[in-house]
Scaffold this motif. Sequence first.
Motif, mmCIF file in Angstrom:
data_model
loop_
_atom_site.group_PDB
_atom_site.id
_atom_site.type_symbol
_atom_site.label_atom_id
_atom_site.label_comp_id
_atom_site.label_asym_id
_atom_site.label_seq_id
_atom_site.Cartn_x
_atom_site.Cartn_y
_atom_site.Cartn_z
ATOM 1 N N VAL A 36 0.854 -1.174 0.000
ATOM 2 C CA VAL A 36 0.000 0.000 0.000
ATOM 3 C C VAL A 36 0.899 1.235 0.000
ATOM 4 O O VAL A 36 1.954 1.246 0.632
ATOM 5 N N VAL A 37 0.500 2.243 -0.764
ATOM 6 C CA VAL A 37 1.232 3.505 -0.821
ATOM 7 C C VAL A 37 0.387 4.566 -0.130
ATOM 8 O O VAL A 37 -0.801 4.699 -0.412
ATOM 9 N N VAL A 38 0.989 5.281 0.803
ATOM 10 C CA VAL A 38 0.318 6.386 1.480
ATOM 11 C C VAL A 38 1.085 7.643 1.111
ATOM 12 O O VAL A 38 2.321 7.658 1.155
ATOM 13 N N PHE A 39 0.354 8.695 0.730
ATOM 14 C CA PHE A 39 1.028 9.901 0.255
ATOM 15 C C PHE A 39 0.235 11.147 0.594
ATOM 16 O O PHE A 39 -0.967 11.090 0.853
ATOM 17 N N MET A 40 0.952 12.263 0.595
ATOM 18 C CA MET A 40 0.320 13.568 0.779
ATOM 19 C C MET A 40 -0.183 14.032 -0.583
ATOM 20 O O MET A 40 0.461 13.785 -1.604
ATOM 21 N N LEU A 41 -1.334 14.683 -0.600
ATOM 22 C CA LEU A 41 -1.896 15.164 -1.862
ATOM 23 C C LEU A 41 -1.182 16.406 -2.374
ATOM 24 O O LEU A 41 -1.310 16.765 -3.540
ATOM 25 N N GLY A 42 -0.443 17.086 -1.512
ATOM 26 C CA GLY A 42 0.265 18.294 -1.931
ATOM 27 C C GLY A 42 -0.559 19.553 -1.768
ATOM 28 O O GLY A 42 -0.096 20.649 -2.082
ATOM 29 N N THR A 43 -1.784 19.417 -1.294
ATOM 30 C CA THR A 43 -2.646 20.589 -1.125
ATOM 31 C C THR A 43 -2.458 21.256 0.229
ATOM 32 O O THR A 43 -2.517 22.478 0.336
ATOM 33 N N PHE A 83 4.492 0.585 1.728
ATOM 34 C CA PHE A 83 4.551 -0.354 2.845
ATOM 35 C C PHE A 83 4.081 -1.726 2.392
ATOM 36 O O PHE A 83 3.090 -1.844 1.670
ATOM 37 N N LYS A 84 4.779 -2.735 2.849
ATOM 38 C CA LYS A 84 4.389 -4.113 2.566
ATOM 39 C C LYS A 84 3.462 -4.571 3.680
ATOM 40 O O LYS A 84 3.853 -4.602 4.843
ATOM 41 N N ILE A 85 2.223 -4.933 3.328
ATOM 42 C CA ILE A 85 1.273 -5.364 4.342
ATOM 43 C C ILE A 85 0.972 -6.857 4.255
ATOM 44 O O ILE A 85 0.420 -7.420 5.190
ATOM 45 N N SER A 86 1.336 -7.492 3.137
ATOM 46 C CA SER A 86 1.108 -8.931 3.060
ATOM 47 C C SER A 86 2.048 -9.623 4.035
ATOM 48 O O SER A 86 3.198 -9.237 4.208
ATOM 49 N N GLY A 87 1.554 -10.604 4.724
ATOM 50 C CA GLY A 87 2.386 -11.341 5.665
ATOM 51 C C GLY A 87 2.399 -10.779 7.067
ATOM 52 O O GLY A 87 2.980 -11.383 7.958
ATOM 53 N N LEU A 123 7.760 10.619 16.107
ATOM 54 C CA LEU A 123 7.775 9.662 14.998
ATOM 55 C C LEU A 123 9.134 8.993 14.867
ATOM 56 O O LEU A 123 9.229 7.806 14.578
ATOM 57 N N ALA A 124 10.195 9.753 15.089
ATOM 58 C CA ALA A 124 11.554 9.217 14.958
ATOM 59 C C ALA A 124 11.858 8.171 16.021
ATOM 60 O O ALA A 124 12.729 7.318 15.827
ATOM 61 N N GLN A 125 11.158 8.203 17.143
ATOM 62 C CA GLN A 125 11.417 7.263 18.237
ATOM 63 C C GLN A 125 10.579 5.997 18.137
ATOM 64 O O GLN A 125 10.807 5.041 18.857
ATOM 65 N N GLN A 126 9.602 5.962 17.242
ATOM 66 C CA GLN A 126 8.732 4.802 17.119
ATOM 67 C C GLN A 126 9.378 3.740 16.233
ATOM 68 O O GLN A 126 10.114 4.052 15.303
ATOM 69 N N THR A 127 9.080 2.480 16.522
ATOM 70 C CA THR A 127 9.626 1.363 15.743
ATOM 71 C C THR A 127 8.504 0.697 14.960
ATOM 72 O O THR A 127 7.588 0.120 15.557
ATOM 73 N N PRO A 128 8.561 0.763 13.625
ATOM 74 C CA PRO A 128 7.529 0.098 12.816
ATOM 75 C C PRO A 128 7.610 -1.422 12.966
ATOM 76 O O PRO A 128 8.650 -1.975 13.326
ATOM 77 N N VAL A 129 6.514 -2.085 12.666
ATOM 78 C CA VAL A 129 6.474 -3.537 12.700
ATOM 79 C C VAL A 129 7.473 -4.071 11.670
ATOM 80 O O VAL A 129 7.631 -3.493 10.589
ATOM 81 N N SER A 130 8.180 -5.130 12.029
ATOM 82 C CA SER A 130 9.195 -5.652 11.101
ATOM 83 C C SER A 130 8.517 -6.229 9.869
ATOM 84 O O SER A 130 7.454 -6.828 9.945
ATOM 85 N N GLY A 131 9.139 -6.020 8.726
ATOM 86 C CA GLY A 131 8.621 -6.534 7.466
ATOM 87 C C GLY A 131 7.704 -5.585 6.742
ATOM 88 O O GLY A 131 7.250 -5.884 5.653
ATOM 89 N N ALA A 132 7.384 -4.418 7.340
ATOM 90 C CA ALA A 132 6.462 -3.487 6.689
ATOM 91 C C ALA A 132 7.142 -2.616 5.649
ATOM 92 O O ALA A 132 6.503 -2.166 4.713
ATOM 93 N N ALA A 133 8.429 -2.371 5.816
ATOM 94 C CA ALA A 133 9.138 -1.500 4.876
ATOM 95 C C ALA A 133 9.394 -2.243 3.572
ATOM 96 O O ALA A 133 9.984 -3.310 3.559
ATOM 97 N N ALA A 134 8.912 -1.692 2.477
ATOM 98 C CA ALA A 134 9.167 -2.278 1.165
ATOM 99 C C ALA A 134 10.417 -1.617 0.614
ATOM 100 O O ALA A 134 10.369 -0.606 -0.051
ATOM 101 N N THR A 135 11.564 -2.184 0.931
ATOM 102 C CA THR A 135 12.809 -1.542 0.556
ATOM 103 C C THR A 135 13.084 -1.693 -0.929
ATOM 104 O O THR A 135 12.789 -2.715 -1.521
ATOM 105 N N THR A 136 13.668 -0.679 -1.498
ATOM 106 C CA THR A 136 14.002 -0.695 -2.910
ATOM 107 C C THR A 136 15.014 -1.784 -3.207
ATOM 108 O O THR A 136 14.928 -2.452 -4.230
ATOM 109 N N ALA A 137 15.958 -1.996 -2.297
ATOM 110 C CA ALA A 137 16.986 -3.011 -2.526
ATOM 111 C C ALA A 137 16.359 -4.393 -2.632
ATOM 112 O O ALA A 137 16.696 -5.164 -3.529
ATOM 113 N N ASP A 138 15.422 -4.717 -1.733
ATOM 114 C CA ASP A 138 14.776 -6.030 -1.791
ATOM 115 C C ASP A 138 13.940 -6.178 -3.047
ATOM 116 O O ASP A 138 13.938 -7.224 -3.685
ATOM 117 N N THR A 139 13.213 -5.141 -3.397
ATOM 118 C CA THR A 139 12.393 -5.176 -4.597
ATOM 119 C C THR A 139 13.264 -5.330 -5.834
ATOM 120 O O THR A 139 12.960 -6.118 -6.731
#
Length: 199
Positions: A36-43, A83-87, A123-139
């Motif tokens: 899933v991609v989450v983005f700002m509309l720019g407005t 973000f990778k949400i499968s799995g 936000l900088a101190q929070q830890t996302p769930v492992s496996g959620a980041a869809a890294t460019t290197a892995d892709t």
Amino acid sequence: MFGCLVAGRLVQTDAVQVAADKFVFNLPDYESVNHVVVFMLGTVPFPAGMGGAVYFSFPDPESGGQVWQLLGFIANDKPSAIFKISGLKAGQGAGSHHPFGTVAAAAPSVAQVGVSVEPLEQLAQQTPVSGAAATTADTLRLFTQKMLDSLYNFASSFAVTQAQMAPDPSETFVPSSCIVKWYDSFQRRMNQNPNFWKN
């Protein structure tokens, strides 16, 4: 202010505002969604020093409630994220704190993506769930491996033995062992440095 995108579906800009600083998108048929991609509309930019924590929620069949997991964040200088949400599983970070309280899903097969406006320091101190980041290197690594497999399988489908070869002066033949050596070398270099091909 925000948008949500799933491959093969229309862009969603219809976030439900559940609090002054919290927004939720419904994701029907979430079991078939990989990223899933989450983005700002720019407005409307975030206020200075603020960003948006991105959460994913899905129904928990055991408890009958919702499981919320932190995926990452977006900000004015990082206006979109994949973000990778499968799995993602219920036991993975299920007990983590989330700011959404009890937001009811529309149906059992509907997941939710929430954006909570929070200070960047927090936000900088929070830890996302492992496996959620869809890294460019892995892709990129996965794409390259699939591409190389496809090339080898395609080239192998034309393989003939030396006894079966008909003389043809206009044709050049490459031994399949040469492609296998190149394939192994490319994969080894890709594992060492996924960006080696940029040099």
